[in-house]
Design a protein around this motif. Structure first.
Motif, PDB file in Angstrom:
ATOM      1  N   ILE A  69     -25.494  11.725  14.501  1.00  0.00           N
ATOM      2  CA  ILE A  69     -25.210  12.405  12.828  1.00  0.00           C
ATOM      3  C   ILE A  69     -24.739  12.180  12.428  1.00  0.00           C
ATOM      4  CG2 ILE A  69     -25.042  14.424  11.464  1.00  0.00           C
ATOM      5  CD1 ILE A  69     -27.248  15.777  13.890  1.00  0.00           C
ATOM      6  N   HIS A  70     -22.996  11.695  12.862  1.00  0.00           N
ATOM      7  CA  HIS A  70     -22.061  11.654  12.133  1.00  0.00           C
ATOM      8  C   HIS A  70     -22.649  10.446  12.178  1.00  0.00           C
ATOM      9  CE1 HIS A  70     -17.554  10.309  11.906  1.00  0.00           C
ATOM     10  NE2 HIS A  70     -17.933  11.160  11.799  1.00  0.00           N
ATOM     11  N   SER A  71     -22.435   9.827  13.005  1.00  0.00           N
ATOM     12  CA  SER A  71     -22.636   7.656  12.891  1.00  0.00           C
ATOM     13  C   SER A  71     -23.596   7.639  11.325  1.00  0.00           C
ATOM     14  CB  SER A  71     -23.107   7.479  14.427  1.00  0.00           C
ATOM     15  OG  SER A  71     -22.300   7.058  14.545  1.00  0.00           O
ATOM     16  N   LEU A  72     -24.485   8.830  11.113  1.00  0.00           N
ATOM     17  CA  LEU A  72     -25.246   7.891  10.607  1.00  0.00           C
ATOM     18  C   LEU A  72     -24.969   8.513   8.849  1.00  0.00           C
ATOM     19  CD1 LEU A  72     -28.919   9.297  12.240  1.00  0.00           C
ATOM     20  CD2 LEU A  72     -27.999   7.045  11.911  1.00  0.00           C
ATOM     21  N   TRP A  73     -24.743   9.757   9.241  1.00  0.00           N
ATOM     22  CA  TRP A  73     -23.469  10.083   8.205  1.00  0.00           C
ATOM     23  C   TRP A  73     -23.132   9.597   7.121  1.00  0.00           C
ATOM     24  CZ3 TRP A  73     -25.275  13.738   4.670  1.00  0.00           C
ATOM     25  CH2 TRP A  73     -24.467  14.541   3.664  1.00  0.00           C
ATOM     26  N   ALA A 132     -22.646   6.121   8.216  1.00  0.00           N
ATOM     27  CA  ALA A 132     -23.122   4.480   7.755  1.00  0.00           C
ATOM     28  C   ALA A 132     -23.880   5.409   7.007  1.00  0.00           C
ATOM     29  CB  ALA A 132     -23.639   4.306   8.677  1.00  0.00           C
ATOM     30  N   LEU A 133     -24.253   5.962   6.524  1.00  0.00           N
ATOM     31  CA  LEU A 133     -25.418   6.014   5.317  1.00  0.00           C
ATOM     32  C   LEU A 133     -24.905   6.699   3.572  1.00  0.00           C
ATOM     33  CD1 LEU A 133     -28.908   6.675   6.945  1.00  0.00           C
ATOM     34  CD2 LEU A 133     -27.812   4.814   5.699  1.00  0.00           C
ATOM     35  N   VAL A 134     -24.108   7.870   3.730  1.00  0.00           N
ATOM     36  CA  VAL A 134     -23.709   8.680   2.624  1.00  0.00           C
ATOM     37  C   VAL A 134     -22.109   9.004   2.846  1.00  0.00           C
ATOM     38  CG1 VAL A 134     -23.717  10.771   1.675  1.00  0.00           C
ATOM     39  CG2 VAL A 134     -26.032   9.928   3.332  1.00  0.00           C
ATOM     40  N   ASN A 135     -21.925   9.049   4.107  1.00  0.00           N
ATOM     41  CA  ASN A 135     -20.384   8.835   3.501  1.00  0.00           C
ATOM     42  C   ASN A 135     -19.376   9.948   2.930  1.00  0.00           C
ATOM     43  OD1 ASN A 135     -18.265   8.240   5.278  1.00  0.00           O
ATOM     44  ND2 ASN A 135     -17.601   6.373   4.688  1.00  0.00           N
ATOM     45  N   LYS A 136     -20.555  11.287   2.892  1.00  0.00           N
ATOM     46  CA  LYS A 136     -19.158  12.148   1.794  1.00  0.00           C
ATOM     47  C   LYS A 136     -18.357  12.913   2.691  1.00  0.00           C
ATOM     48  CE  LYS A 136     -19.890  16.334  -0.956  1.00  0.00           C
ATOM     49  NZ  LYS A 136     -20.300  17.175  -1.194  1.00  0.00           N
ATOM     50  N   VAL A 137     -17.000  12.871   2.775  1.00  0.00           N
ATOM     51  CA  VAL A 137     -16.368  13.182   3.641  1.00  0.00           C
ATOM     52  C   VAL A 137     -16.040  14.618   4.410  1.00  0.00           C
ATOM     53  CG1 VAL A 137     -13.576  13.161   4.451  1.00  0.00           C
ATOM     54  CG2 VAL A 137     -14.521  11.210   2.990  1.00  0.00           C
ATOM     55  N   GLY A 175     -24.038  -3.298  16.816  1.00  0.00           N
ATOM     56  CA  GLY A 175     -25.120  -4.358  15.960  1.00  0.00           C
ATOM     57  C   GLY A 175     -25.706  -4.175  14.600  1.00  0.00           C
ATOM     58  N   TRP A 176     -25.769  -3.063  13.996  1.00  0.00           N
ATOM     59  CA  TRP A 176     -25.888  -2.438  12.603  1.00  0.00           C
ATOM     60  C   TRP A 176     -24.311  -2.911  12.610  1.00  0.00           C
ATOM     61  CZ3 TRP A 176     -26.330   3.212  10.114  1.00  0.00           C
ATOM     62  CH2 TRP A 176     -26.823   3.595   9.490  1.00  0.00           C
TER      63      TRP A 176
END
Length: 143
Positions: free
Chosen positions: A104-108, A110-115, A21-22
Motif C-alpha cells: 500500500i505504501h508503494s502504491l501510495w 508511486a501514484l499520489v505521494n501525499k507525505v 520494473g515500474w
C-alpha cells in the motif's frame, strides 16, 4: 507454520522486483522525452542525478524502490529467525500485515505521494515490524 511465515517475505521480494520494473518502465521513456541518451551519459551517473530533470511522478517510483531496499532488510532476517524458532499464527498475520502495508505504501508513494498519509502507512508497517522483532527476540533469547 514455518513455511507460512516465509510466504510474506517471498511476496515482498516479488513486489520489490515489480517496483524495479515500474521504475524502469517510467524512467527510460521520461529520459528519452527530455533527450537523455544512456550511450552518451557521463561515467558514474546515478539515479539521484535525475532528480529535478525528470517529472516528480517518475522519480516517486525510484524513491519507493529505494525504500524497499531499506527497512525490509530488517524484515527478512526477522521472519527467518521466527521461521527457524517456530512461528505462531499471530506472527504470520503480523508478517502479512507488514507486507500488505508496504505494498500500500508503494502504491501510495508511486501514484499520489501525499507525505502525511505515506508516513502514517509507514508507521503502521513499522509497528508490525516491531512486533515481529519482539517475537524474534523472545523466541531466541528467552528459550
Amino acid at each position: 507454520m514455518q513455511a507460512q511465515i516465509l510466504a510474506p517475505a517471498a511476496v515482498l521480494v516479488v513486489w520489490s522486483l515489480i517496483m524495479l520494473g515500474w521504475t524502469a518502465a517510467t524512467r527510460f521513456p521520461a529520459m528519452a522525452k527530455i533527450g537523455m541518451d544512456l550511450k552518451n551519459a557521463a561515467p558514474g551517473g546515478r539515479g539521484q542525478d535525475l532528480e529535478g530533470q525528470l517529472p516528480a511522478s517518475v522519480t516517486w517510483k525510484s524513491h519507493n524502490f529505494t525504500h524497499l531496499m531499506e527497512q525490509p532488510t530488517i524484515f527478512y532476517p526477522t521472519v527467518i529467525i521466527i521461521a527457524m524458532m517456530g512461528a505462531s499464527a499471530g506472527d504470520v498475520t503480523a508478517a502479512w500485515i507488514y507486507v500488505g502495508l508496504r505494498i500500500i505504501h508503494s502504491l501510495w508513494q508511486a501514484l499520489v505521494n501525499k507525505v502525511s498519509v505515506r508516513f502514517a502507512i509507514f508507521i503502521l508497517s513499522t509497528i508490525a515490524l516491531a512486533y515481529l522483532a519482539y517475537r524474534a527476540v523472545s523466541l531466541t533469547l528467552f528459550v
